[in-house]
Design a protein around this motif. Structure first.
Motif, PDB file in Angstrom:
ATOM      1  N   GLY A  54     -15.652 -11.806   4.805  1.00 34.41           N
ATOM      2  CA  GLY A  54     -16.534 -11.347   3.733  1.00 34.41           C
ATOM      3  C   GLY A  54     -16.058 -10.042   3.120  1.00 34.41           C
ATOM      4  N   VAL A  55     -15.577  -9.119   3.968  1.00 39.43           N
ATOM      5  CA  VAL A  55     -15.062  -7.854   3.456  1.00 39.43           C
ATOM      6  C   VAL A  55     -13.810  -8.079   2.617  1.00 39.43           C
ATOM      7  N   GLU A  56     -12.918  -8.928   3.100  1.00 40.31           N
ATOM      8  CA  GLU A  56     -11.692  -9.201   2.353  1.00 40.31           C
ATOM      9  C   GLU A  56     -11.999  -9.871   1.015  1.00 40.31           C
ATOM     10  N   ARG A  57     -12.979 -10.759   1.006  1.00 41.69           N
ATOM     11  CA  ARG A  57     -13.353 -11.418  -0.244  1.00 41.69           C
ATOM     12  C   ARG A  57     -13.882 -10.400  -1.256  1.00 41.69           C
ATOM     13  N   ASP A  58     -14.737  -9.500  -0.796  1.00 42.39           N
ATOM     14  CA  ASP A  58     -15.271  -8.479  -1.703  1.00 42.39           C
ATOM     15  C   ASP A  58     -14.179  -7.542  -2.195  1.00 42.39           C
ATOM     16  N   SER A  60     -11.027  -8.314  -2.623  1.00 43.92           N
ATOM     17  CA  SER A  60     -10.241  -9.048  -3.617  1.00 43.92           C
ATOM     18  C   SER A  60     -10.955  -9.082  -4.966  1.00 43.92           C
ATOM     19  N   ARG A  61     -12.267  -9.285  -4.920  1.00 44.85           N
ATOM     20  CA  ARG A  61     -13.031  -9.295  -6.172  1.00 44.85           C
ATOM     21  C   ARG A  61     -12.987  -7.919  -6.845  1.00 44.85           C
ATOM     22  N   LEU A  62     -13.104  -6.869  -6.053  1.00 37.33           N
ATOM     23  CA  LEU A  62     -13.063  -5.526  -6.623  1.00 37.33           C
ATOM     24  C   LEU A  62     -11.677  -5.201  -7.170  1.00 37.33           C
ATOM     25  N   ALA A  63     -10.631  -5.734  -6.540  1.00 36.60           N
ATOM     26  CA  ALA A  63      -9.289  -5.532  -7.084  1.00 36.60           C
ATOM     27  C   ALA A  63      -9.168  -6.190  -8.460  1.00 36.60           C
ATOM     28  N   ALA A  64      -9.759  -7.375  -8.605  1.00 43.21           N
ATOM     29  CA  ALA A  64      -9.748  -8.028  -9.913  1.00 43.21           C
ATOM     30  C   ALA A  64     -10.538  -7.216 -10.941  1.00 43.21           C
ATOM     31  N   ASN A 282     -16.943   0.777  -8.768  1.00 40.31           N
ATOM     32  CA  ASN A 282     -16.063  -0.162  -8.069  1.00 40.31           C
ATOM     33  C   ASN A 282     -15.168   0.560  -7.066  1.00 40.31           C
ATOM     34  N   ALA A 283     -14.674   1.736  -7.453  1.00 45.37           N
ATOM     35  CA  ALA A 283     -13.818   2.493  -6.537  1.00 45.37           C
ATOM     36  C   ALA A 283     -14.604   2.950  -5.313  1.00 45.37           C
ATOM     37  N   ALA A 284     -15.852   3.404  -5.522  1.00 47.39           N
ATOM     38  CA  ALA A 284     -16.669   3.834  -4.389  1.00 47.39           C
ATOM     39  C   ALA A 284     -16.986   2.670  -3.455  1.00 47.39           C
ATOM     40  N   ARG A 285     -17.311   1.538  -4.027  1.00 46.33           N
ATOM     41  CA  ARG A 285     -17.603   0.382  -3.194  1.00 46.33           C
ATOM     42  C   ARG A 285     -16.357  -0.094  -2.456  1.00 46.33           C
ATOM     43  N   SER A 286     -15.217  -0.042  -3.121  1.00 46.16           N
ATOM     44  CA  SER A 286     -13.983  -0.446  -2.467  1.00 46.16           C
ATOM     45  C   SER A 286     -13.663   0.467  -1.294  1.00 46.16           C
ATOM     46  N   ALA A 287     -13.888   1.769  -1.457  1.00 46.58           N
ATOM     47  CA  ALA A 287     -13.648   2.701  -0.358  1.00 46.58           C
ATOM     48  C   ALA A 287     -14.569   2.405   0.818  1.00 46.58           C
ATOM     49  N   GLY A 288     -15.840   2.097   0.526  1.00 50.30           N
ATOM     50  CA  GLY A 288     -16.767   1.744   1.597  1.00 50.30           C
ATOM     51  C   GLY A 288     -16.355   0.484   2.333  1.00 50.30           C
ATOM     52  N   GLU A 290     -13.293  -0.641   2.589  1.00 46.87           N
ATOM     53  CA  GLU A 290     -12.102  -0.329   3.373  1.00 46.87           C
ATOM     54  C   GLU A 290     -12.485   0.280   4.715  1.00 46.87           C
ATOM     55  N   LEU A 291     -13.474   1.153   4.699  1.00 46.09           N
ATOM     56  CA  LEU A 291     -13.943   1.741   5.950  1.00 46.09           C
ATOM     57  C   LEU A 291     -14.567   0.682   6.852  1.00 46.09           C
ATOM     58  N   ALA A 292     -15.335  -0.234   6.256  1.00 49.82           N
ATOM     59  CA  ALA A 292     -15.936  -1.297   7.053  1.00 49.82           C
ATOM     60  C   ALA A 292     -14.869  -2.188   7.672  1.00 49.82           C
ATOM     61  N   ARG A 293     -13.830  -2.503   6.903  1.00 49.08           N
ATOM     62  CA  ARG A 293     -12.750  -3.316   7.448  1.00 49.08           C
ATOM     63  C   ARG A 293     -12.036  -2.590   8.583  1.00 49.08           C
ATOM     64  N   ALA A 294     -11.867  -1.272   8.434  1.00 47.55           N
ATOM     65  CA  ALA A 294     -11.216  -0.505   9.491  1.00 47.55           C
ATOM     66  C   ALA A 294     -12.056  -0.508  10.766  1.00 47.55           C
ATOM     67  N   GLU A 295     -13.381  -0.424  10.621  1.00 41.46           N
ATOM     68  CA  GLU A 295     -14.239  -0.447  11.799  1.00 41.46           C
ATOM     69  C   GLU A 295     -14.174  -1.794  12.516  1.00 41.46           C
ATOM     70  N   ILE A 296     -14.018  -2.861  11.752  1.00 45.11           N
ATOM     71  CA  ILE A 296     -13.916  -4.179  12.373  1.00 45.11           C
ATOM     72  C   ILE A 296     -12.564  -4.367  13.043  1.00 45.11           C
ATOM     73  N   SER A 297     -11.502  -3.908  12.384  1.00 46.37           N
ATOM     74  CA  SER A 297     -10.149  -4.199  12.850  1.00 46.37           C
ATOM     75  C   SER A 297      -9.550  -3.096  13.700  1.00 46.37           C
ATOM     76  N   VAL A 298     -10.255  -1.988  13.917  1.00 46.69           N
ATOM     77  CA  VAL A 298      -9.655  -0.857  14.606  1.00 46.69           C
ATOM     78  C   VAL A 298      -9.327  -1.227  16.048  1.00 46.69           C
ATOM     79  N   TRP A 299      -8.223  -0.710  16.540  1.00 47.98           N
ATOM     80  CA  TRP A 299      -7.792  -0.946  17.914  1.00 47.98           C
ATOM     81  C   TRP A 299      -7.957   0.356  18.675  1.00 47.98           C
TER      82      TRP A 299
END
Length: 362
Positions: A54-58, A60-64, A282-288, A290-299
């Protein structure tokens, strides 16, 4: 202690495989320490990819949307520059035409007429500006220039006003030529009457750039410039009084056209502001995200692991050579990688015995 007897060639292949495996693991752990993200996301999320998908989909949409806002901002900015160029021409030439009408020194009307003709050509060029291969003021027909050449339009105007004997008649003929249903719409406006389709710049938000070269405010500016150009070789050149009147009417037309151009630029400025606000959101939402994706994928807790892997790799490579065993032909490898000599016992105090003892203690 488990003792495995291996030949030289088999042990060589085993060490190569071990080196490759440990190098791969060190590279993976170094990447995780550097980026803070897990190399193996599937293991991290335990097979549940729904949140990260879901994060990746959002994202991608924000990149468009980011690409769309960049294009829309560039398009609107280029249109703003073109209108600013036209407004500058009108503001500069209007007072000169009024001065020529009031003082009327010899040849001044002809000089101002030449300047107006050049300004008319510059205005047509500004309205025929394109951005990224799309014409700004052609409406939906962005692949073709909106206006015919300045020379062709002035030639058509001179033919239409050739029979006029008064300044008021020339002004009426120009207004008819540029008015609704006139020759301008029928022949010389090459764009589309359908405005450009709205641009999606954010979720549920569109902006519309509806300005075309057939806008009545732009026609007003073109009419003033065309009237000034007719001072040079129009039908009233021999009539000084009517030349003065035509110069005055052209100057007044340009002064009144400035108001319409200012309104049009203000409307375009509102569109630019809407694009900028959407871009910031869009930039603010994209930054948020990115942080959410980092929290999910962080090692977590990988900072110490690369070092330990390097130590293990170094210990595996510290294998005594054939000559270090003083010609011993029988070699046996322990499970931890230590090399033993079985054909000749080593003294406890000898160099080889000390290495064997340290290897077993390790």
């Amino acid at each position: 202690m488990t003792v495995n007897t291996l030949g030289d060639l088999a042990r060589n292949f085993q060490m190569r495989a071990l080196q490759v495996r440990m190098k791969t693991e060190i590279d993976r752990l170094s990447q995780e320490v550097t980026t803070g993200l897990a190399a193996d996301v599937a293991t991290r999320v335990r097979g549940d990819f729904a949140p990260i998908s879901g994060v990746e989909r959002d994202l991608s949409r924000l990149a468009a949307y980011r690409n769309a806002t960049t294009e829309a901002a560039g398009f609107a900015g280029a249109a703003q520059q073109a209108l600013g160029r036209l407004e500058g021409l009108v503001a500069e030439l209007g007072p000169g035409l009024l001065t020529a009408a009031s003082t009327n020194p010899a040849g001044l009307a002809l000089i101002v007429g030449e300047e107006a003709e050049a300004a008319f050509a510059t205005a047509v060029s500004a309205l025929n500006t394109s951005f990224a291969g799309r014409y700004l003021f052609s409406g939906a027909a962005t692949t073709s220039a909106p206006l015919d050449s300045a020379e062709a339009m002035l030639a058509a105007l001179r033919a239409d006003v050739a029979a006029e004997t008064t300044a008021a008649g020339v002004v009426a003929a120009v207004d008819t030529w540029l008015g609704p249903g006139g020759a301008f719409e029928a022949t010389h406006y090459l764009g589309s009457d359908t405005p450009l389709a709205p641009m999606r710049v954010a979720e549920g938000e569109n902006v519309s750039l509806t300005a075309t070269a057939s806008d009545y405010r732009l026609r007003e500016a073109l009419a003033g410039l065309a009237l000034g150009a007719l001072l040079r070789d129009g039908p009233l050149v021999a009539d000084t009084e009517q030349q003065e009147e035509l110069s005055r009417l052209a100057g007044e037309r340009l002064l009144s056209a400035q108001t319409g151009l200012a309104e049009q630029r203000a409307e375009l400025g509102s569109v630019e502001a809407a694009i900028e606000r959407a871009s910031v959101r869009n930039a603010a939402r994209s930054a948020g995200l990115e942080l959410a994706r980092a929290e999910i994928s962080v090692w977590i807790d990988t900072s110490r692991r690369p070092g330990s892997r390097r130590c293990r790799r170094s210990s595996k490579l510290c294998i005594p050579s054939r000559r270090a065993l003083h010609g011993c032909r029988s070699r046996t490898f322990c499970g931890d990688g230590a090399l033993l000599c079985l054909s000749r016992p080593a003294a406890a105090g000898s160099r080889i015995g000390g290495r064997l003892a340290s290897a077993h203690q390790g």
